[in-house]
Scaffold this motif. Structure first.
Motif, short mmCIF file in Angstrom:
data_model
loop_
_atom_site.label_atom_id
_atom_site.label_comp_id
_atom_site.label_asym_id
_atom_site.label_seq_id
_atom_site.Cartn_x
_atom_site.Cartn_y
_atom_site.Cartn_z
N LEU A 187 -6.95 0.63 -0.61
CA LEU A 187 -8.16 -0.10 -1.01
C LEU A 187 -8.33 -0.05 -2.53
O LEU A 187 -8.62 -1.05 -3.16
N TRP A 188 -8.12 1.14 -3.11
CA TRP A 188 -8.25 1.28 -4.57
C TRP A 188 -7.24 0.41 -5.29
O TRP A 188 -7.57 -0.29 -6.23
N ARG A 189 -5.99 0.42 -4.81
CA ARG A 189 -4.93 -0.36 -5.44
C ARG A 189 -5.26 -1.85 -5.41
O ARG A 189 -5.13 -2.54 -6.41
N ARG A 190 -5.70 -2.33 -4.26
CA ARG A 190 -6.02 -3.76 -4.15
C ARG A 190 -7.19 -4.12 -5.05
O ARG A 190 -7.16 -5.12 -5.74
N SER A 191 -8.24 -3.30 -5.08
CA SER A 191 -9.40 -3.55 -5.94
C SER A 191 -9.00 -3.55 -7.41
O SER A 191 -9.42 -4.41 -8.18
N MET A 192 -8.17 -2.59 -7.79
CA MET A 192 -7.73 -2.49 -9.18
C MET A 192 -6.88 -3.69 -9.57
O MET A 192 -7.05 -4.26 -10.65
N ARG A 193 -5.96 -4.09 -8.70
CA ARG A 193 -5.10 -5.25 -9.01
C ARG A 193 -5.92 -6.52 -9.17
O ARG A 193 -5.69 -7.30 -10.08
N ILE A 194 -6.90 -6.72 -8.28
CA ILE A 194 -7.74 -7.92 -8.36
C ILE A 194 -8.53 -7.92 -9.67
O ILE A 194 -8.60 -8.93 -10.37
N THR A 195 -9.10 -6.78 -10.03
CA THR A 195 -9.88 -6.68 -11.26
C THR A 195 -9.01 -6.89 -12.49
O THR A 195 -9.37 -7.65 -13.40
N LEU A 196 -7.87 -6.23 -12.53
CA LEU A 196 -6.99 -6.38 -13.69
C LEU A 196 -6.44 -7.80 -13.79
O LEU A 196 -6.29 -8.35 -14.88
#
Length: 192
Positions: free
Chosen positions: A37-46
């Motif tokens: 979940l963290w990885r997906r959220s971070m990728r979307i934000t970046l």
């Protein structure tokens, strides 16, 4: 002296909202249990901020991602198993159709974020069909007639179309239940 034009699409452009103290994502990495979940959220934000490439420290950013993947991604097999089990056994039970559908969609989204899948048209169509069948099979018996109507349609509805049909059926059933109870005001208005 001419003013230089600012390229807002350049990866090194710093937007006024790009401050060191701003929180990019509300999800804090706590370990393997929420890495996906963290990885997906971070990728979307970046990606939204056009910073996913890690241009300034490309080799270091890449090493950070690889390190995190190595530490947490392998342990995610346990979470993938848990998700698979939850998805396979979920049913409507006492939930409304909407609550059941939302839970199912959240489980699928988390599973999709953690498991890489082929991106072919045939696979996506197969996956959509499987999820439609899973949604329909998890519904309570009160939706048997609506489920049958969906299954015999000449063209297979999408998952969202099937959901809309079930919600419509749920709404009609709840309206007929209210009418069958006998509304005293309606009875008086009708000359009762």
């Amino acid at each position: 002296m001419t003013a230089e034009k600012i390229d807002h699409t350049h990866p090194l452009f710093v937007h006024p909202s790009d401050t060191p103290s701003s929180i990019l994502i509300p999800v804090k990495l706590t370990g393997s249990e929420n890495y996906g979940l963290w990885r997906r959220s971070m990728r979307i934000t970046l990606q939204a901020k056009r910073k996913l490439g890690g241009i300034v420290y490309a080799s270091n950013a890449h090493l950070v991602w690889e390190d995190l993947r190595e530490r947490f991604d392998e342990v995610n097999r346990v979470r993938i198993f848990q998700l698979h089990t939850e998805i396979a056994t979920i049913s409507q039970g006492t939930d409304s159709v909407s609550a059941y559908f939302t839970k199912l969609k959240e489980l699928w989204a988390e599973y999709d974020a953690m498991v890489s899948t082929p991106n072919s048209k045939e696979y996506i169509e197969h996956l959509q069909q499987q999820r439609l069948m899973q949604f329909l099979s998890g519904l309570n018996e009160t939706y048997d007639q609506a489920r049958r109507q969906i299954l015999v349609k000449t063209t297979e509805p999408t998952l969202n179309q099937a959901y809309a049909l079930i919600i419509e059926d749920e709404s009609q059933n709840s309206n007929s239940t209210v009418r069958n109870r006998g509304d005293p005001i309606a009875m008086q208005a009708g000359g009762g």
